[in-house]
Scaffold this motif. Structure first.
Motif, PDB file in Angstrom:
ATOM      1  N   LYS A 236       0.831  -1.213   0.000  1.00 61.23           N
ATOM      2  CA  LYS A 236       0.000   0.000   0.000  1.00 61.23           C
ATOM      3  C   LYS A 236       0.868   1.267   0.000  1.00 61.23           C
ATOM      4  CE  LYS A 236      -3.984   2.220   2.197  1.00 61.23           C
ATOM      5  NZ  LYS A 236      -3.682   3.486   1.611  1.00 61.23           N
TER       6      LYS A 236
ATOM      7  N   GLU B 230       1.349   1.994  -3.513  1.00 64.80           N
ATOM      8  CA  GLU B 230       0.087   2.460  -4.093  1.00 64.80           C
ATOM      9  C   GLU B 230      -0.131   3.935  -3.764  1.00 64.80           C
ATOM     10  OE1 GLU B 230      -4.715   1.690  -3.595  1.00 64.80           O
ATOM     11  OE2 GLU B 230      -3.372  -0.011  -3.299  1.00 64.80           O
ATOM     12  N   ASP B 231       0.064   4.288  -2.491  1.00 69.95           N
ATOM     13  CA  ASP B 231      -0.117   5.679  -2.063  1.00 69.95           C
ATOM     14  C   ASP B 231       0.865   6.619  -2.752  1.00 69.95           C
ATOM     15  OD1 ASP B 231      -2.165   4.811  -0.420  1.00 69.95           O
ATOM     16  OD2 ASP B 231      -0.960   4.860   1.422  1.00 69.95           O
TER      17      ASP B 231
ATOM     18  N   LYS C 246      -0.328   7.162  -6.309  1.00 71.84           N
ATOM     19  CA  LYS C 246      -1.517   8.020  -6.315  1.00 71.84           C
ATOM     20  C   LYS C 246      -1.159   9.486  -6.083  1.00 71.84           C
ATOM     21  CE  LYS C 246      -5.040   4.701  -4.869  1.00 71.84           C
ATOM     22  NZ  LYS C 246      -5.914   4.254  -3.769  1.00 71.84           N
ATOM     23  N   SER C 247      -0.056   9.727  -5.353  1.00 72.75           N
ATOM     24  CA  SER C 247       0.351  11.102  -5.089  1.00 72.75           C
ATOM     25  C   SER C 247       1.306  11.641  -6.158  1.00 72.75           C
ATOM     26  CB  SER C 247       0.987  11.209  -3.702  1.00 72.75           C
ATOM     27  OG  SER C 247       2.235  10.537  -3.672  1.00 72.75           O
TER      28      SER C 247
END
Length: 151
Positions: A92, A95-96, A99-100
């Motif tokens: 994750k 993933e984060d 996404k940023s």
């Protein structure tokens, strides 16, 4: 002199073997306990998933494929776990970062930017990982966390 050198080499080898035996590792019993707990959580939620447990070197110890799960999730679960064990962090995190805007993460070998992979620590040492795939990435993460909590 040759005997002394040989004796020193034997002692160094014995010490290395002894040190390796003292390192924590993930047992089969622990791997099955983790996958049992993860599967139990998945069943409670009516989520069919694949659960992969890897050792500290990224090698498969246990794999469960619940009925009705797409075959692609077998490799995805293992990839999430491999990412978690190789980088000693949740998938994750990647993933984060993506996404940023941190798309450069996608260029790292074995970095999977999808939630569902968690490292397994024992005595502060990463001894393996769990990877879950089959439902949404957030749901995969919930199942993986349930497995980790059993340890």
């Amino acid at each position: 002199m040759k005997k002394l050198t040989l004796l020193i080499l034997i002692l160094i080898s014995f010490n290395a073997i002894t040190q390796a035996q003292m390192q924590p590792y993930l047992t089969m019993e622990e791997a099955l306990r983790i996958s049992d707990a993860a599967e139990e959580k998945a069943r409670l939620e009516n989520w069919n998933v694949v659960i992969a447990i890897l050792d500290g070197g990224g090698h498969l110890i246990a794999l469960r494929r619940m009925d009705g799960v797409q075959i692609g999730s077998v490799e995805v679960a293992q990839a999430k776990a491999k990412s978690a064990v190789f980088f000693k962090r949740s998938s994750k995190v990647f993933e984060d970062l993506v996404k940023s805007g941190g798309v450069h993460i996608l260029t790292l070998p074995n970095a999977v930017a999808v939630e569902g992979g968690l490292p397994i620590f024992k005595d502060g040492v990463c001894v393996g990982a769990i990877g879950v795939s089959g439902v949404t990435s957030a749901q995969d993460g919930i199942i993986a966390e349930a497995g980790i909590k059993s340890l």
